[in-house]
Design an enzyme around this catalytic site. Structure first.
Site, short mmCIF file in Angstrom:
data_model
loop_
_atom_site.label_atom_id
_atom_site.label_comp_id
_atom_site.label_asym_id
_atom_site.label_seq_id
_atom_site.Cartn_x
_atom_site.Cartn_y
_atom_site.Cartn_z
CB THR A 95 -16.80 10.80 -40.47
OG1 THR A 95 -16.61 12.32 -39.98
CG2 THR A 95 -16.42 9.97 -39.32
CG PHE B 254 -18.58 6.14 -38.30
CD1 PHE B 254 -18.81 6.44 -36.98
CD2 PHE B 254 -19.14 7.08 -39.37
CE1 PHE B 254 -19.06 7.55 -36.85
CE2 PHE B 254 -19.42 8.20 -38.99
CZ PHE B 254 -19.41 8.59 -37.63
#
Length: 277
Positions: A179, A181
């Site tokens: 992921t 960010f």
């Protein structure tokens, strides 16, 4: 990094909490432990904390390697003037957490994106269990502690913080689950010589629109690393495009490309230039 920054003034970092969420893990990776963390309930709240000066920076998820873009974060940039200051990528490992045995689980809580990342495992191993979406994996852990027969999908940090047993480890469907960010703030970064730039602009639904918006980048030999589209929510069939490219927006080639792009699109907005990782 956080120790050096704390010498100037105590930094305040907002993230979508509560503590032990993946956003918290990403914030810790970037800023360390020598700062003040401000967990909030939603991505919108992270933007608000930074916009109103209650936090110096915010950490928000932008995309997952399995589920794709976090649309809510993209939508927030349509209204916000905050700048992207940095990016963080973390490897995501999901675990089944509970107080009870696996055969006693009646309800399973987790974040919608996380549920999507574990869909095949859940269908194969817990097909009869009710799956309930909540705002974060940490909220899911809280529910697993409170309710009899409840479980959660979360991190090993969440298991440690809430005293839950890890009934199954690494239940994500893909072993390459990452992921990304973004760190958002109120100020722009200067060029470092190795940067990435994110922009946003609107394009009306017409013949040749996609071709025309790509020509300026090709002419100026700009390497695009990501293109994402979202409905503008202002007019029917009008779309906002989010584009990442290699280079700083003050670089001559990108300056020229953006000037040309402004002639074929509307509402061009530089979201930020930040170090390439």
């Amino acid at each position: 990094m956080s120790g050096c920054l704390a010498l100037e003034k105590p930094l305040r970092i907002s993230y979508m909490g509560p503590p032990a969420s993946f956003s918290n893990i990403a914030a810790l990776k970037k800023f360390g432990s020598s700062v003040r963390y401000l967990p909030v309930n939603t991505i919108n709240d992270v933007f608000a904390e930074v916009e109103h000066g209650r936090a110096d920076y915010g950490v928000v998820p932008i995309e997952n390697s399995i589920e794709g873009a976090i649309n809510y974060t993209l939508d927030m940039f349509m209204e916000s003037d905050l700048k992207i200051c940095s990016e963080i990528s973390i490897e995501i490992s999901h675990n089944l957490l509970a107080k009870c045995r696996m055969d006693r689980i009646k309800r399973l809580y987790s974040n919608p994106s996380v549920i999507g990342q574990c869909r095949m495992w859940l269908e194969a191993n817990l097909p009869q269990v009710e799956v309930i979406e909540v705002t974060s994996t940490t909220k899911a852990a809280e529910m697993a502690v409170k309710e009899k027969g409840a479980a959660a999908i979360g991190s090993s940090l969440a298991a440690e913080c809430y005293g839950l047993n890890m009934l199954a480890r690494s239940i994500e469907d893909s072993p390459h689950n990452m992921t990304r960010f973004l760190v958002i703030g109120r100020f722009e970064n200067g060029p470092t010589g190795k940067d990435k730039t994110s922009i946003m602009y609107a394009v009306k639904d017409r013949v040749g629109a996609l071709h025309d918006m790509l020509v300026p980048f090709k002419k100026n030999r700009i390497n695009l690393t990501k293109i994402e589209s979202r409905p503008s929510k202002r007019r029917a069939w009008e779309y906002r495009f989010f584009v990442d490219m290699v280079g700083h927006h003050e670089d001559a080639g990108i300056k020229k490309a953006l000037k040309q792009l402004g002639g074929v699109c509307t509402n061009l907005k530089i979201l930020g230039s930040y170090p390439l990782v």
